[in-house]
Design an enzyme around this catalytic site. Sequence first.
Site, PDB file in Angstrom:
ATOM      1  N   GLY A 265       0.821  -1.200   0.000  1.00 36.25           N
ATOM      2  CA  GLY A 265       0.000   0.000   0.000  1.00 36.25           C
ATOM      3  C   GLY A 265       0.857   1.253   0.000  1.00 36.25           C
ATOM      4  O   GLY A 265       0.586   2.215  -0.721  1.00 36.25           O
ATOM      5  N   ALA A 266       1.916   1.229   0.815  1.00 38.58           N
ATOM      6  CA  ALA A 266       2.842   2.355   0.899  1.00 38.58           C
ATOM      7  C   ALA A 266       4.068   1.889   1.669  1.00 38.58           C
ATOM      8  O   ALA A 266       4.062   0.824   2.292  1.00 38.58           O
ATOM      9  CB  ALA A 266       2.193   3.555   1.577  1.00 38.58           C
ATOM     10  N   MET A 267       5.126   2.709   1.633  1.00 37.29           N
ATOM     11  CA  MET A 267       6.363   2.397   2.347  1.00 37.29           C
ATOM     12  C   MET A 267       6.905   3.652   2.981  1.00 37.29           C
ATOM     13  O   MET A 267       7.035   4.700   2.340  1.00 37.29           O
ATOM     14  CB  MET A 267       7.389   1.794   1.387  1.00 37.29           C
ATOM     15  CG  MET A 267       8.743   1.497   2.035  1.00 37.29           C
ATOM     16  SD  MET A 267       8.599   0.335   3.422  1.00 37.29           S
ATOM     17  CE  MET A 267      10.041   0.801   4.388  1.00 37.29           C
ATOM     18  N   GLU A 268       7.277   3.532   4.267  1.00 40.02           N
ATOM     19  CA  GLU A 268       7.601   4.687   5.098  1.00 40.02           C
ATOM     20  C   GLU A 268       9.044   5.170   4.978  1.00 40.02           C
ATOM     21  O   GLU A 268       9.653   5.598   5.977  1.00 40.02           O
ATOM     22  CB  GLU A 268       7.312   4.356   6.573  1.00 40.02           C
ATOM     23  CG  GLU A 268       8.188   3.262   7.189  1.00 40.02           C
ATOM     24  CD  GLU A 268       7.637   1.859   7.082  1.00 40.02           C
ATOM     25  OE1 GLU A 268       8.065   0.990   7.865  1.00 40.02           O
ATOM     26  OE2 GLU A 268       6.780   1.617   6.205  1.00 40.02           O
ATOM     27  N   ASN A 269       9.630   5.159   3.788  1.00 41.04           N
ATOM     28  CA  ASN A 269      10.977   5.698   3.627  1.00 41.04           C
ATOM     29  C   ASN A 269      11.068   7.084   4.259  1.00 41.04           C
ATOM     30  O   ASN A 269      10.187   7.922   4.064  1.00 41.04           O
ATOM     31  CB  ASN A 269      11.321   5.830   2.145  1.00 41.04           C
ATOM     32  CG  ASN A 269      11.031   4.576   1.349  1.00 41.04           C
ATOM     33  OD1 ASN A 269      11.429   3.491   1.728  1.00 41.04           O
ATOM     34  ND2 ASN A 269      10.310   4.742   0.251  1.00 41.04           N
ATOM     35  N   HIS A 299      -0.860   6.258   8.502  1.00 38.49           N
ATOM     36  CA  HIS A 299      -0.040   5.121   8.953  1.00 38.49           C
ATOM     37  C   HIS A 299       1.431   5.373   8.636  1.00 38.49           C
ATOM     38  O   HIS A 299       2.305   5.218   9.504  1.00 38.49           O
ATOM     39  CB  HIS A 299      -0.551   3.856   8.248  1.00 38.49           C
ATOM     40  CG  HIS A 299       0.229   2.611   8.536  1.00 38.49           C
ATOM     41  ND1 HIS A 299      -0.288   1.545   9.240  1.00 38.49           N
ATOM     42  CD2 HIS A 299       1.498   2.233   8.187  1.00 38.49           C
ATOM     43  CE1 HIS A 299       0.619   0.591   9.318  1.00 38.49           C
ATOM     44  NE2 HIS A 299       1.712   0.983   8.685  1.00 38.49           N
ATOM     45  N   GLU A 300       1.714   5.765   7.393  1.00 36.04           N
ATOM     46  CA  GLU A 300       3.111   5.985   7.011  1.00 36.04           C
ATOM     47  C   GLU A 300       3.711   7.176   7.742  1.00 36.04           C
ATOM     48  O   GLU A 300       4.892   7.159   8.111  1.00 36.04           O
ATOM     49  CB  GLU A 300       3.222   6.179   5.494  1.00 36.04           C
ATOM     50  CG  GLU A 300       2.622   5.065   4.661  1.00 36.04           C
ATOM     51  CD  GLU A 300       3.085   3.681   5.077  1.00 36.04           C
ATOM     52  OE1 GLU A 300       4.268   3.511   5.419  1.00 36.04           O
ATOM     53  OE2 GLU A 300       2.245   2.749   5.061  1.00 36.04           O
ATOM     54  N   GLU A 322       4.414  -1.990  12.994  1.00 39.18           N
ATOM     55  CA  GLU A 322       3.242  -1.974  12.126  1.00 39.18           C
ATOM     56  C   GLU A 322       1.942  -1.884  12.911  1.00 39.18           C
ATOM     57  O   GLU A 322       1.012  -1.165  12.525  1.00 39.18           O
ATOM     58  CB  GLU A 322       3.237  -3.217  11.232  1.00 39.18           C
ATOM     59  CG  GLU A 322       4.405  -3.286  10.274  1.00 39.18           C
ATOM     60  CD  GLU A 322       4.490  -2.090   9.324  1.00 39.18           C
ATOM     61  OE1 GLU A 322       3.501  -1.357   9.183  1.00 39.18           O
ATOM     62  OE2 GLU A 322       5.558  -1.887   8.733  1.00 39.18           O
TER      63      GLU A 322
END
Length: 823
Positions: A265-269, A299-300, A322
């Site tokens: 869904g997304a990535m928290e870089n 969330h991210e 998470e």
Amino acid sequence: MPASLTTTITRHQAQLRAAMLEVDTYRLHFDLTDDDVFTVHTVVNFSVSAAAIGHSTAIDLLGHEVVSAELNGQPVTYDGARLSLPDLHEDNELMVRSSAKYSTTGEGLHRYMDPFDEAVYLYSQCAPADARRIFPVFDQPDLKARYKIQVTAPAHWHVISNEPGECTIHDEVAHWSFAPSPVMSSYLFALIAGEYVQVGEDSWDTADASVALGLWSRRSLARYVDAEEIFDITKNGFAFYEDQFDQPYPYTKYDQIFVPEFNAGAMENIGAVTMLEDYIFRSPVPQATVQRRAITILHELAHMWFGNLVTMKWWDDLWLSESFAEFVSHIAAIDAGFTDAWTTFNATEKTWAYRQDQLATTHPVVADMVDLDAVAGNFDGITYAKGASVLRQLVALVGQDQFMKGIRQYFAEHAWGNAEFSDLLRHLENASGRDLSDWSRQWLHSTGVNTLSWQRQNGLTIMQTQPVQQHRVGIGCYDFTGNKLTRTHYVETDLNAEITTLDIPDTPLVLVNDADLTYAKLRADTTSVLTLTDHLGAIDDALARSLAWGSAWDQTRDANASASWFLELVLDHIASETDSSVVMMLMRQVAESLDRYIPTAHVPLYRQHFSSRLWQLVQQVPAGSDVQLQLIQTFIRHARTDDVTTVSALADKRGPEGFSVSTDMAWTALQRLVAMGEAGETEIDAAEIEDDTSTGYLAAIHARAMIPTPENKAATWELITSGEPTNLELRHLVMGFRDVHDVSLLLPYTAQYFDTVDDLWGASSFEMAETLAVGLFPMWEISEQTAQQTQDAASATIHTGLQRILTELHDDVHRALTARKAF
């Protein structure tokens, strides 16, 4: 290079490296000017403990061609997975020149060419340990370091990383230089490059800082991005988290980039969050999807503090990062105006958790992540949804103020470092004044979901299955007020025994776990079940309705009720449902019921009955409403030859009065006509010419895979298993391949699946292998023989990830067989 057992990193290996090393800086210079490969010049500076001087270690690097590699001026060897680092000094410098092909699987450095305008886009995806596919790195979360990044790229590209960057242009080439990063874990490294366009810019301003906010997408989708809404949600999140955590945003900037062919869904870089393009809406979507996007954004953003500022030492605490982000993002969503976020959580996240927790492969929330193979399989409903559920129960137990006080203390002590769950638990105990060791044992170190059932005779008797756990629950009593069921009495209590008795008013409906404070399946008393069967849609509280729907679904999956009963319950009450997420989840459960839980001989009759009733409801609900949109989408999914006239009209963008049929819905209708044998290559080609976009390209791939001839299925199977499609092309091919009206088209592939799945897994990266193993599984042939073949394949494979997937699929087949017997 595909991941395998020989390329994994074990927890023990990571602990040894962490005890030996302290990494100072990665200096990385990428050259992205070649269409086929990227090159990187890496300089790593690190020191070792006194005890490690003269000893050896290794640094991770997957699938590169190494041109040169020297440690402290001496050449080192490379085996395709790691570089050996012998004779360590107190201070060390590793210099490596290497190159690798771009990824097409969404892992490492992925390259995508837009079929609409041939623009090129790259992005990195490094979690859990795919930074090693991009550059040499000690790829574990507790070896944080600073990153100094330079990039050479085509002059017309934009390049984004964790920190702000500047470029100079010479001829056709741009030279980018980025500010040094703060210390961070390798899985948070970001490199995004290509013809991205900035679709919005803003800032988060406080008395102490101004954080630049950027929003990016590929050029062909830019006009569809809801920049204003996304920035509003993001800034609400900044305000909420800075207040709750008592910590300012810890980084320099905050870019959000929609990237193509993304697996998650997304990535928290850090400072450069990558997001799924499904969250760009070119057509009307259910409000559930809009809300899910908001929760994903929040969330991210939560990860910037929890996970990035303070990071787990090893992946055993993946759940904590998470689960916390999932839990707190729902609180933030309510603060941002999505008032029914907990209803969404119950309908979607908890349904996911309950399913995962009843599989043979269930595991404690605090999982034993012995190596990366275990990690890859545990991005699941336990890690995300059950963990968030039990955190919500913990908050109900200790109070939200005390919970957040503990979180603030945790950030204050561990900022910029690594921590374990025991560190957080200590702060929560200090803040709440409670000993939480027993709560932790019950909820974080156990497996399975127990059931709360209740009866009414001389009061309310609540029973819970073994093992008995402490449940903080709300109990609601509902009575009729006009034509609505309204809560007239509510009490909260703790359930600590197998049987608990309470005095409550005698009303038509009693709901244990009202407000959804705990984690348990629900079985209502007889009077309440009769009330729900006739009046579920009359409950005037969305969360209470979601709990009732969830109980009905659990009973169906557990074969305590027949799938036909569940389908009739949906048809009787779905038109009254106002919560979009509940409708969406019910429509998924309807599909599972029709595909799995009804005996094969009865499926055509029930599918036709359901689609006919559904189309009647489509015309009864408000025109253009959210529920009408979802009902039409579901109707198309289950329509068969008797519905060809209606589906053909939708494919021609002619819908019910007051409803506008989008291009995406027209594609879905055309795909259904293809499966019926009522359309084919000619119609697909014409639709693709009309919709000359990347979305149309994928829809056409999907449609062609659905052409219902043996020859086409054989050709599609060959393409699917060839290793040629990209990750997103593969998903559409697989979905189209298995979507048939005549199951005999797929029966030859049952044996082929079991003959080839082990080899396919071994030859593929994890993401691609998972798509193949799950997507091609012969759920079209639910039988005892299929169950046995699945169990045999699980026992025979040497691949840990495949063994887990096959074990879960065996459970699914067994559950379907049991449900059919209860039909």
